[in-house]
Design a protein around this motif. Structure first.
Motif, PDB file in Angstrom:
ATOM      1  N   PRO A  99      61.905  18.654  43.775  1.00  0.00           N
ATOM      2  CA  PRO A  99      60.786  19.499  44.246  1.00  0.00           C
ATOM      3  C   PRO A  99      59.949  20.074  43.107  1.00  0.00           C
ATOM      4  CG  PRO A  99      62.791  19.996  45.468  1.00  0.00           C
ATOM      5  CD  PRO A  99      63.192  19.040  44.394  1.00  0.00           C
ATOM      6  N   THR A 100      60.601  20.443  41.991  1.00  0.00           N
ATOM      7  CA  THR A 100      59.831  20.986  40.873  1.00  0.00           C
ATOM      8  C   THR A 100      58.905  19.933  40.282  1.00  0.00           C
ATOM      9  OG1 THR A 100      61.666  20.455  39.383  1.00  0.00           O
ATOM     10  CG2 THR A 100      61.594  22.693  40.304  1.00  0.00           C
ATOM     11  N   MET A 101      59.386  18.680  40.220  1.00  0.00           N
ATOM     12  CA  MET A 101      58.559  17.597  39.703  1.00  0.00           C
ATOM     13  C   MET A 101      57.384  17.314  40.640  1.00  0.00           C
ATOM     14  SD  MET A 101      59.597  16.567  36.775  1.00  0.00           S
ATOM     15  CE  MET A 101      61.019  16.564  35.683  1.00  0.00           C
ATOM     16  N   GLU A 102      57.664  17.346  41.928  1.00  0.00           N
ATOM     17  CA  GLU A 102      56.599  17.113  42.904  1.00  0.00           C
ATOM     18  C   GLU A 102      55.515  18.188  42.797  1.00  0.00           C
ATOM     19  OE1 GLU A 102      58.272  16.844  46.766  1.00  0.00           O
ATOM     20  OE2 GLU A 102      59.123  14.836  46.458  1.00  0.00           O
ATOM     21  N   ALA A 103      55.942  19.443  42.568  1.00  0.00           N
ATOM     22  CA  ALA A 103      54.978  20.535  42.432  1.00  0.00           C
ATOM     23  C   ALA A 103      54.122  20.352  41.181  1.00  0.00           C
ATOM     24  CB  ALA A 103      55.720  21.868  42.384  1.00  0.00           C
ATOM     25  N   ARG A 104      54.722  19.915  40.109  1.00  0.00           N
ATOM     26  CA  ARG A 104      53.965  19.709  38.870  1.00  0.00           C
ATOM     27  C   ARG A 104      52.976  18.556  39.011  1.00  0.00           C
ATOM     28  NH1 ARG A 104      58.256  19.735  34.015  1.00  0.00           N
ATOM     29  NH2 ARG A 104      56.328  19.433  32.810  1.00  0.00           N
ATOM     30  N   ILE A 105      53.415  17.510  39.725  1.00  0.00           N
ATOM     31  CA  ILE A 105      52.513  16.371  39.937  1.00  0.00           C
ATOM     32  C   ILE A 105      51.356  16.784  40.841  1.00  0.00           C
ATOM     33  CG2 ILE A 105      52.338  14.122  41.069  1.00  0.00           C
ATOM     34  CD1 ILE A 105      55.073  13.463  39.912  1.00  0.00           C
ATOM     35  N   ARG A 106      51.654  17.611  41.831  1.00  0.00           N
ATOM     36  CA  ARG A 106      50.566  18.058  42.723  1.00  0.00           C
ATOM     37  C   ARG A 106      49.570  18.922  41.947  1.00  0.00           C
ATOM     38  NH1 ARG A 106      48.271  19.174  47.325  1.00  0.00           N
ATOM     39  NH2 ARG A 106      47.651  21.312  47.795  1.00  0.00           N
ATOM     40  N   ARG A 107      50.063  19.796  41.074  1.00  0.00           N
ATOM     41  CA  ARG A 107      49.145  20.605  40.263  1.00  0.00           C
ATOM     42  C   ARG A 107      48.306  19.710  39.349  1.00  0.00           C
ATOM     43  NH1 ARG A 107      48.990  25.846  38.975  1.00  0.00           N
ATOM     44  NH2 ARG A 107      48.824  25.418  36.738  1.00  0.00           N
ATOM     45  N   GLY A 108      48.919  18.642  38.851  1.00  0.00           N
ATOM     46  CA  GLY A 108      48.180  17.708  38.009  1.00  0.00           C
ATOM     47  C   GLY A 108      47.095  16.980  38.780  1.00  0.00           C
ATOM     48  N   GLN A 109      47.385  16.626  40.030  1.00  0.00           N
ATOM     49  CA  GLN A 109      46.377  15.963  40.859  1.00  0.00           C
ATOM     50  C   GLN A 109      45.225  16.904  41.168  1.00  0.00           C
ATOM     51  OE1 GLN A 109      48.874  14.802  44.138  1.00  0.00           O
ATOM     52  NE2 GLN A 109      49.384  12.797  43.237  1.00  0.00           N
ATOM     53  N   ILE A 110      45.532  18.177  41.391  1.00  0.00           N
ATOM     54  CA  ILE A 110      44.479  19.169  41.616  1.00  0.00           C
ATOM     55  C   ILE A 110      43.611  19.305  40.367  1.00  0.00           C
ATOM     56  CG2 ILE A 110      44.062  21.641  41.954  1.00  0.00           C
ATOM     57  CD1 ILE A 110      46.516  21.664  43.813  1.00  0.00           C
TER      58      ILE A 110
END
Length: 500
Positions: A412-423
């Motif tokens: 989940p932490t990796m998914e959150a970081r990837i989502r912030r990167g996409q934003i």
């Protein structure tokens, strides 16, 4: 004849008579020696001349038919000159005369808003230009003791450049990439962003098609940026000598303003064409070819041009000349001859990637290959602080994104970081001809670093940024404000948008 016409004719004749009388009063009898040469052959913008033993490199020579040329090669029994102006009457046997002068160009504010060729001749329909000062095209760069550190930012209006690859006043920042990746558009945006910042701009177009030249002029005029810009144009059908001289002419124009204490920006679009023109001239003059048929002094050619861009010390007036040279690569190969030369000369490069362009990420700047050797030294402390956090997140996201292509399950932490990167990647997208203020850059940096965009979908990012931009334009908030005040205001604006 009408009385007014008669009066005008009488005053003109009196003026001519006075000038002739003055010349006769200063005339002195004496023996005068002059050299006269003859054209041996002409071809492809080159004239071979015999009979000028006192000719020096870069001397201007006049030909009997009205043509002009620049001495560019000294052989044992003849002189090679590049033609600057050629008439239809120029043939072998035409007499040639030394002038003892070097090539110069008129400089000053009279050039603002004008389109000229590398000799200073107007190409637009705004009439002749009256020059008070002339400056040599090719001079030595300022010595070290006359320079100062690059410490003031030159804002381009681009999100990626102003935050992650900052450009300072007096810096030489290379724009590099394949054909059609938006290099010229990026440079034009930078020129447009200087329209209200008291920065004089010089845009040099080397070997470009006339349609490209006209389009560039219209874009600058439409965005009210032509009034503080000079365009130096050597079109694709111009003689190779003019294409060779174009960047030196633009540099001389900007250098004159720098010497007066002004900040200037000069764009060379592009030096790939310039290098090919110099190679053409060198081969026509039978100089020994080197790597890829370029002459051995091709590195010196560009280094002596770009070294003239600097920031002068306060004792020298404190002016600056920032250079944005453009270079074209083939298939993304930055290790070829001319690109590597320019990378080693400049203070960093902005690399535009063809694959990013194809994916729709515009401007297609590859942050991993782009660098500014001036870095944070040319950034405002507030921007430097916020951009440092953002850049680290973006670089980590680019590394993590590679692993998502394998379809592996992420924490989940990796998914959150990837989502912030996409934003963040969605935030960094920017349309053409939309330079942004540094205050808006500060606003979105604070919003991103504080996680104010984390709950938004990707399609909500653009309208949110537009709302922020509107609020910034209304409040006129200064970049000097502290982080806490920025955080409170940005959060208030975004909450108002959410309620609306």
């Amino acid at each position: 004849m009408l009385p007014r016409e008669a009066s005008s004719a009488n005053s003109l004749s009196n003026s001519l008579f006075d000038r002739q009388a003055d010349w006769l009063a200063r005339y002195q009898y004496g023996l005068r020696l002059s050299e006269q040469g003859n054209v041996v052959s002409i071809g492809d913008g080159i004239a071979w001349i015999s009979g000028l033993p006192s000719a020096r490199m870069e001397d201007v020579v006049h030909l009997e038919d009205g043509s002009r040329a620049l001495v560019f090669h000294l052989a044992r029994d003849r002189v090679g000159a590049i033609l600057l102006r050629q008439t239809s009457q120029l043939t072998a046997g035409t007499a040639v005369f030394l002038t003892g002068k070097r090539l110069s160009i008129g400089v000053g504010r009279a050039l603002l808003g004008r389109v000229i060729d590398p000799l200073g001749i107007p190409l637009d329909d705004a009439g002749p230009i009256q020059f008070d000062i002339y400056r040599l095209l090719d001079v030595r760069s300022p010595p070290i003791i006359a320079r100062d550190f690059v410490a003031q930012p030159l804002y381009t209006g681009n999100k990626i450049i102003d935050t992650m690859i900052p450009v300072g006043k007096g810096q030489r920042q290379l724009i590099i990439g394949d054909n059609g990746t938006g290099k010229s558009s990026l440079a034009i945006d930078a020129v447009i962003n200087q329209r209200d910042k008291n920065v004089y701009c010089v845009y040099v177009l080397i070997g470009q098609k006339r349609s490209t030249v006209v389009n560039t002029i219209e874009i600058l005029r439409r965005n009210q940026a032509l009034s503080n810009t000079v365009l130096v144009v050597a079109e694709a059908n111009a003689m190779p000598g003019l294409k060779y001289l174009a960047p030196f002419a633009g540099c001389a124009v900007a250098e004159a303003w720098m010497a007066e204490g002004y900040d200037t920006l000069v764009v060379y679009d592009d030096l790939s064409t310039h290098a090919r023109s110099y190679r053409e001239l060198s081969l026509l003059l039978r100089r020994p070819p080197g790597r890829e048929a370029y002459p051995g002094d091709i590195f010196f050619l560009h280094s002596r041009l770009l070294e003239r861009s600097t920031r002068l010390s306060s004792k020298q007036g404190g002016g600056s000349m920032t250079a944005l040279p453009i270079i074209e690569t083939e298939q993304g190969e930055i290790a070829s001859y001319i690109p590597t030369n320019l990378i080693s000369i400049t203070d960093g490069q902005i690399y535009l990637d063809q694959q990013l362009f194809a994916r729709g990420f515009l401007p297609a700047i590859d942050v991993t290959r782009s660098v500014s050797r001036i870095g944070g030294n040319a950034q405002h402390p507030n921007i430097k602080k916020e951009a440092g956090r953002m850049k680290l997140d973006y670089l980590q996201f680019l590394e993590l994104e590679v692993f998502t292509r394998f379809g592996s399950r992420l924490e989940p932490t990796m998914e959150a970081r990837i989502r912030r990167g996409q934003i963040l990647r969605e935030i960094l997208k920017q349309e053409l001809l939309t330079p942004l203020t540094i205050e808006f850059q500060m606003a979105w940096l604070v919003a991103y670093n504080e996680g104010m965009f984390d709950h938004l979908e990707l399609d909500q990012i653009k309208p949110c940024l537009q709302y922020l931009q509107e609020q910034i334009a209304r409040t006129r908030l200064s970049i000097e404000e502290g982080h806490e005040q920025w955080r409170i205001l940005v959060r208030t604006w975004l909450n108002e948008m959410g309620r609306a």
